[in-house]
Design a protein around this motif. Structure first.
Motif, PDB file in Angstrom:
ATOM      1  N   TRP A 228      -5.536  37.095  20.948  1.00 47.70           N
ATOM      2  CA  TRP A 228      -6.815  36.391  20.909  1.00 47.70           C
ATOM      3  C   TRP A 228      -6.612  34.948  20.449  1.00 47.70           C
TER       4      TRP A 228
ATOM      5  N   VAL B  59      -6.563  43.038  24.428  1.00 43.98           N
ATOM      6  CA  VAL B  59      -6.772  41.609  24.697  1.00 43.98           C
ATOM      7  C   VAL B  59      -5.727  41.113  25.692  1.00 43.98           C
TER       8      VAL B  59
ATOM      9  N   TRP C 239     -11.399  40.877  16.249  1.00 41.23           N
ATOM     10  CA  TRP C 239     -10.358  39.960  16.714  1.00 41.23           C
ATOM     11  C   TRP C 239     -10.702  38.505  16.403  1.00 41.23           C
TER      12      TRP C 239
ATOM     13  N   SER D 230     -14.534  42.811  19.573  1.00 39.21           N
ATOM     14  CA  SER D 230     -14.270  41.379  19.617  1.00 39.21           C
ATOM     15  C   SER D 230     -14.554  40.703  18.276  1.00 39.21           C
TER      16      SER D 230
END
Length: 243
Positions: free
Chosen positions: A147, A167, A107, A104
């Motif tokens: 994202w 995602v 992203w 994460s």
């Protein structure tokens, strides 16, 4: 402040390509970009703006290696901004643990980069529409694009992913979605809309038979690149969802 470094322009048959960089002084990052202008650029103006696509590469693939996809956009009058997300001193992409959690940071960083590039270029090129972006990306670049679409939907008009896997795609009436799938890997659970959600939000999910995730770039086979070009062109021009 952000600034744009000098560009070198190369004339090609359907567009003008400019290798450039955006300096993000807040994060001390020099972001490489490549701009592909449509041949009909002279018809773009502040009162009649032309569309813009942000193109994000797969992890480990140069942002300049998706010319085949960029051509699909420039032929339809889009400005294409191909963006290099991974810099030499960035941490490597996680390959262990819960990948949605461990990746994460990548992203989020990529989403921030897209916002920085948008902020700079919309002032530099007011004849192009940065308020209704098309986000496109392959693999990890598709995850970054998804994202941002989830995080900042107000200025995202369309989302096109090429075999991204982590995602979730937005379930939204305001963002049109096309996801082109290779046939050698499956997306994680919940990433792609169900058949019911596809019908509800008119999202388009297409799997290309006998295609490979790692072949989706300029280095891939001509038949696959041509197939993707036709899918994207038809979907953008006519909102047609078919192979």
């Amino acid at each position: 402040m952000y600034r744009v470094l000098a560009a070198c322009f190369i004339l090609i048959s359907i567009s003008v390509v400019a290798d450039d960089s955006v300096v993000d002084s807040e994060r001390n990052r020099i972001i490489p970009i490549q701009l592909s202008f449509p041949s009909g650029r002279n018809s773009c103006s502040i009162t009649s703006k032309c569309s813009v696509t942000f193109l994000s590469a797969g992890y480990g693939v140069p942002h300049t290696k998706y010319q085949f996809l960029g051509e699909s956009f420039t032929k339809l009058g889009y400005l294409v901004v191909a963006i290099g997300h991974e810099l030499a001193d960035d941490p490597p992409l996680s390959v262990s643990g819960n990948l949605f959690e461990t990746r994460s940071e990548n992203w989020q960083r990529g989403s921030h980069t897209l916002r920085v590039v948008r902020s700079e270029l919309r002032d530099k090129y007011p004849e192009f529409d940065f308020e209704n972006l098309v986000l496109a990306g392959h693999s990890n670049g598709g995850d970054i694009s998804a994202w941002l679409a989830l995080e900042s939907p107000a200025f995202v008009d369309k989302l096109i992913t090429l075999d991204h896997r982590r995602v979730p795609i937005p379930r939204s009436d305001s963002i049109a979605v096309l996801s082109v799938r290779a046939s050698d890997f499956e997306a994680d659970d919940g990433v792609l809309p169900t058949k019911l959600e596809q019908a509800l939000y008119e999202s388009c999910i297409l799997k290309i038979p006998n295609s490979r995730h790692n072949d989706i770039s300029d280095l891939g086979p001509e038949s696959l690149k041509s197939n993707i070009q036709h899918i994207v062109h038809r979907w953008l021009a006519k909102a047609s969802c078919q192979l």
